[in-house]
Motif scaffolding. Structure first.
Motif, PDB file in Angstrom:
ATOM      1  N   SER A  57       0.843  -1.193   0.000  1.00 34.21           N
ATOM      2  CA  SER A  57       0.000   0.000   0.000  1.00 34.21           C
ATOM      3  C   SER A  57       0.878   1.242   0.000  1.00 34.21           C
ATOM      4  O   SER A  57       2.087   1.181   0.143  1.00 34.21           O
ATOM      5  CB  SER A  57      -0.896   0.003   1.236  1.00 34.21           C
ATOM      6  N   ARG A  58       0.252   2.362  -0.140  1.00 33.49           N
ATOM      7  CA  ARG A  58       0.949   3.658  -0.090  1.00 33.49           C
ATOM      8  C   ARG A  58       1.592   3.826   1.281  1.00 33.49           C
ATOM      9  O   ARG A  58       2.681   4.351   1.408  1.00 33.49           O
ATOM     10  CB  ARG A  58      -0.066   4.759  -0.369  1.00 33.49           C
ATOM     11  N   GLU A  59       0.917   3.357   2.313  1.00 31.93           N
ATOM     12  CA  GLU A  59       1.432   3.453   3.682  1.00 31.93           C
ATOM     13  C   GLU A  59       2.747   2.666   3.827  1.00 31.93           C
ATOM     14  O   GLU A  59       3.666   3.129   4.489  1.00 31.93           O
ATOM     15  CB  GLU A  59       0.384   2.927   4.664  1.00 31.93           C
ATOM     16  N   ASP A  60       2.810   1.503   3.175  1.00 34.36           N
ATOM     17  CA  ASP A  60       4.042   0.709   3.218  1.00 34.36           C
ATOM     18  C   ASP A  60       5.202   1.449   2.550  1.00 34.36           C
ATOM     19  O   ASP A  60       6.331   1.418   3.027  1.00 34.36           O
ATOM     20  CB  ASP A  60       3.837  -0.642   2.525  1.00 34.36           C
ATOM     21  N   GLU A  61       4.915   2.114   1.461  1.00 36.73           N
ATOM     22  CA  GLU A  61       5.934   2.879   0.746  1.00 36.73           C
ATOM     23  C   GLU A  61       6.426   4.051   1.605  1.00 36.73           C
ATOM     24  O   GLU A  61       7.628   4.303   1.699  1.00 36.73           O
ATOM     25  CB  GLU A  61       5.373   3.403  -0.573  1.00 36.73           C
ATOM     26  N   ILE A  62       5.505   4.751   2.239  1.00 37.32           N
ATOM     27  CA  ILE A  62       5.865   5.874   3.109  1.00 37.32           C
ATOM     28  C   ILE A  62       6.700   5.382   4.284  1.00 37.32           C
ATOM     29  O   ILE A  62       7.716   5.985   4.632  1.00 37.32           O
ATOM     30  CB  ILE A  62       4.597   6.625   3.589  1.00 37.32           C
ATOM     31  N   LEU A  63       6.310   4.286   4.869  1.00 33.37           N
ATOM     32  CA  LEU A  63       7.046   3.711   5.998  1.00 33.37           C
ATOM     33  C   LEU A  63       8.455   3.317   5.575  1.00 33.37           C
ATOM     34  O   LEU A  63       9.428   3.581   6.291  1.00 33.37           O
ATOM     35  CB  LEU A  63       6.284   2.506   6.545  1.00 33.37           C
ATOM     36  N   SER A  64       8.571   2.726   4.405  1.00 29.07           N
ATOM     37  CA  SER A  64       9.885   2.351   3.873  1.00 29.07           C
ATOM     38  C   SER A  64      10.746   3.596   3.648  1.00 29.07           C
ATOM     39  O   SER A  64      11.940   3.616   3.969  1.00 29.07           O
ATOM     40  CB  SER A  64       9.716   1.578   2.575  1.00 29.07           C
ATOM     41  N   ASN A  65      10.158   4.653   3.098  1.00 27.77           N
ATOM     42  CA  ASN A  65      10.872   5.910   2.883  1.00 27.77           C
ATOM     43  C   ASN A  65      11.346   6.513   4.207  1.00 27.77           C
ATOM     44  O   ASN A  65      12.470   7.006   4.314  1.00 27.77           O
ATOM     45  CB  ASN A  65       9.992   6.923   2.149  1.00 27.77           C
ATOM     46  N   LYS A  66      10.474   6.480   5.200  1.00 28.90           N
ATOM     47  CA  LYS A  66      10.837   7.024   6.512  1.00 28.90           C
ATOM     48  C   LYS A  66      12.009   6.255   7.112  1.00 28.90           C
ATOM     49  O   LYS A  66      12.945   6.856   7.663  1.00 28.90           O
ATOM     50  CB  LYS A  66       9.638   6.972   7.465  1.00 28.90           C
ATOM     51  N   LEU A  67      11.975   4.942   6.999  1.00 34.06           N
ATOM     52  CA  LEU A  67      13.085   4.131   7.509  1.00 34.06           C
ATOM     53  C   LEU A  67      14.381   4.467   6.777  1.00 34.06           C
ATOM     54  O   LEU A  67      15.443   4.593   7.400  1.00 34.06           O
ATOM     55  CB  LEU A  67      12.764   2.636   7.360  1.00 34.06           C
ATOM     56  N   ASP A  68      14.291   4.633   5.462  1.00 31.52           N
ATOM     57  CA  ASP A  68      15.477   4.986   4.677  1.00 31.52           C
ATOM     58  C   ASP A  68      16.037   6.347   5.083  1.00 31.52           C
ATOM     59  O   ASP A  68      17.253   6.536   5.172  1.00 31.52           O
ATOM     60  CB  ASP A  68      15.157   4.983   3.184  1.00 31.52           C
TER      61      ASP A  68
END
Length: 122
Positions: A57-68
């Motif tokens: 989902s979009r939320e997963d992408e945002i979470l991945s970006n935040k971790l990066d």
């Protein structure tokens, strides 16, 4: 798109004493960044339960970006810290060399005769 540009355009917020923005991450210590990373990573693990029915989902992408982002800032701060430590070591070494040179110059002057020292004064 650049990760920082994405984060600022989308106004990413990070869980730390309420919520903070991307620019505030630079002011945190390594331990504080690690706290944020752990919280985000726990969220990712919770969201990543494997399923045949769910897609990223979009939320997963945002979470991945935040971790990066948190990882990147942590690594940059660690590199800056190592560079400062190396600078300090180099400055101490330089000072030690200057002290040794000064001591040797003093010893060389002390070894000169009185007549040579008088000529140097004139």
């Amino acid at each position: 798109m650049n990760l920082f540009e994405t984060a600022t355009r989308e106004k990413y917020r990070f869980p730390y004493r309420g919520s903070i923005g991307v620019e505030d991450l630079w002011d945190l210590s390594a331990a504080q960044l690690d706290e944020i990373f752990k919280v985000l990573n726990a969220q990712r693990k919770k969201n990543n339960e494997e399923s045949l029915l769910t897609k990223k989902s979009r939320e997963d992408e945002i979470l991945s970006n935040k971790l990066d982002l948190v990882k990147y800032i942590f690594e940059q701060k660690q590199q800056e810290k190592a560079a400062r430590q190396q600078e300090k070591i180099n400055a101490e070494k330089r000072q030690k060399i200057l002290d040794i040179l000064a001591t040797r110059q003093d010893a060389a002057l002390e070894g000169l005769s009185d007549d040579a020292l008088k000529k140097m004064l004139d």
